[in-house]
Design an enzyme around this catalytic site. Structure first.
Site, PDB file in Angstrom:
ATOM      1  CD  GLU A  75     -12.636 -27.026  12.529  1.00  0.00           C
ATOM      2  OE1 GLU A  75     -11.741 -26.647  13.585  1.00  0.00           O
ATOM      3  OE2 GLU A  75     -12.018 -27.137  11.530  1.00  0.00           O
ATOM      4  CG  HIS A 130      -3.066 -27.779  12.683  1.00  0.00           C
ATOM      5  ND1 HIS A 130      -2.941 -27.369  11.613  1.00  0.00           N
ATOM      6  CD2 HIS A 130      -4.375 -27.701  12.942  1.00  0.00           C
ATOM      7  CE1 HIS A 130      -4.138 -26.801  11.230  1.00  0.00           C
ATOM      8  NE2 HIS A 130      -5.194 -27.090  12.059  1.00  0.00           N
ATOM      9  CD  GLU A 166      -6.757 -25.834  15.019  1.00  0.00           C
ATOM     10  OE1 GLU A 166      -7.376 -26.876  14.753  1.00  0.00           O
ATOM     11  OE2 GLU A 166      -6.094 -25.031  14.130  1.00  0.00           O
ATOM     12  CG  HIS A 218      -8.853 -29.880  13.005  1.00  0.00           C
ATOM     13  ND1 HIS A 218      -7.748 -29.324  12.575  1.00  0.00           N
ATOM     14  CD2 HIS A 218      -8.897 -31.263  12.494  1.00  0.00           C
ATOM     15  CE1 HIS A 218      -7.025 -30.113  11.825  1.00  0.00           C
ATOM     16  NE2 HIS A 218      -7.731 -31.498  11.790  1.00  0.00           N
TER      17      HIS A 218
END
Length: 406
Positions: A365, A232, A248, A302
């Protein structure tokens, strides 16, 4: 906006970690009091402006600021963080920007909300790595550790060279991937560099790598090029935490920068797909950066979300032949690293940055921001550092096993 009640957050963190209440961040224990009294207890601020945070974490809210030269009293420490007191202000500051003080007095905030002080010490040192620093409009004269000049190279294309250590300074010129530079000073999270052609200025430290040519071989990561991809960025916040409102993208970047440092300490060269909060390369651009890097592995960082109270870490791969061995090596270290969150193993993931990647690639993640416990842990620097070390160790294991097969 992230709203945190500091005392409540400290108690919650203590509960999460299974610690007694007096072991929570911000609470003094007999052990910390003894160590503080045994060590130097007064420190001088070396950064132009030093943030004081409510918890020992880069993601914790800023509760005050200190000016360069302010003298503070150290109360305790947690990893690389010092809990300090200056007048009525008490909170956590990063130890990179504090040096032992020989004299001076502890001073409190003035009307502009900053802590004033006596004239700053000569030759202040502010050694750090990362991508952003507080801009200053006065000349900066800093030194690298031990006054050493290091030879590095540029990790990005059209990287801006600025007149000072911050994004608000004017652009002096541009450098491209692979260009050699001499790093002659540092200020916060910026390096002052010079090139053979005479260009001089400041570059964000995340865009500079240090070659290991000529150093003793033996470490599995020495000389390896690792592409680290903080997911992101820019106007794409990614998941937003449901308890603390954590972005995040912010955790992705701070964790990636800690991973960069861990990899460099092991002799690797690190290429970042983005190195600042405002940057948002497309998925295809991230893949292209990996392809141009001549790298050996790609790791995308992430944090997760779910409609349920799902918790823990997930490691994704796309190609069973190319990616799965790397995923297995990293997942093993994450599972055994004592991070405080369980690993949910490795899984197939049809993600663009992994699917289209020419390098062995994984997408990690590192916890669910929709789970209160996961988010609370993920916000701490100690968790992110433990994750970064586990990932680096997993990469070491992977390359060691590849060498054994060759």
């Amino acid at each position: 906006m992230i709203r945190v009640f500091l005392v409540a957050a400290a108690c919650c963190l203590a509960a999460v970690l299974g610690l007694p209440a007096d072991a929570a961040p911000g609470a003094e224990s007999p052990a910390s009091a003894n160590s503080a009294s045994a060590a130097v207890s007064r420190y001088t601020v070396t950064a132009d402006i030093l943030n004081v945070r409510g918890e020992p974490s880069l993601t914790a809210p800023v509760i005050g600021k200190l000016k360069q030269g302010a003298v503070v009293e150290k109360l305790e420490e947690s990893g690389e963080w010092f809990r300090v007191r200056a007048g009525e202000l008490t909170g956590w500051a990063h130890s990179d920007y504090l040096q032992p003080a020989d004299d001076g007095t502890v001073t409190g905030p003035d009307e502009d909300g900053l802590t004033d002080a006596a004239p700053p010490p000569s030759n202040p040192k502010a050694i750090g790595r990362g991508i952003r620093g507080t801009a200053s409009r006065k000349p900066v004269e800093t030194e690298t550790a031990d006054n050493a000049v290091r030879t590095g190279h540029v990790l990005g294309d059209a990287v801006r060279v600025r007149t000072g250590p911050g994004t608000d300074y004017e652009i002096e010129g541009h450098l491209n991937r692979g260009d050699r530079v001499s790093v002659i000073a540092s200020e916060g999270e910026w390096y002052r560099i010079e090139t053979e052609s005479g260009l001089a200025g400041w570059i964000a430290a995340a865009y500079i790598g240090f070659r290991t040519d000529g150093e003793p071989a033996g470490d599995a990561l020495r000389g390896r090029v690792i592409v680290v991809d903080p997911g992101h960025g820019g106007n794409d916040s990614g998941t937003i935490g449901t308890t603390y409102g954590t972005y995040e993208k912010t955790l992705n970047l701070s964790t990636a920068l800690l991973l960069k440092r861990e990899l460099e300490l092991r002799g690797a060269v690190v290429v970042m797909t983005r190195a600042a909060d405002e940057e948002k390369p497309s998925l295809q651009e991230r893949v292209e950066i990996a392809a141009r890097s001549g790298g050996d592995a790609f790791v995308s960082i992430h944090y997760n979300s779910a409609e349920t109270k799902a918790s823990g870490i997930l490691t994704f791969y796309y190609s069973a032949g190319k990616d799965k061995p790397l995923a297995a090596a990293i997942e093993h270290r994450l599972a055994e690293g004592g991070l405080g969150l369980d690993s949910n193993g490795i899984s197939f993931g049809n993600f663009h940055v992994v699917r289209e990647n020419s390098l062995p690639a994984v997408l990690l993640e590192l916890g669910f921001l929709t789970n209160e416990r996961d988010e609370g842990l993920a916000r701490t620097e100690s968790y992110q550092l433990a994750a970064a070390r586990a990932i680096a160790q997993g990469l070491e294991d992977y390359f060691a096993s590849q060498e054994e097969r060759s």
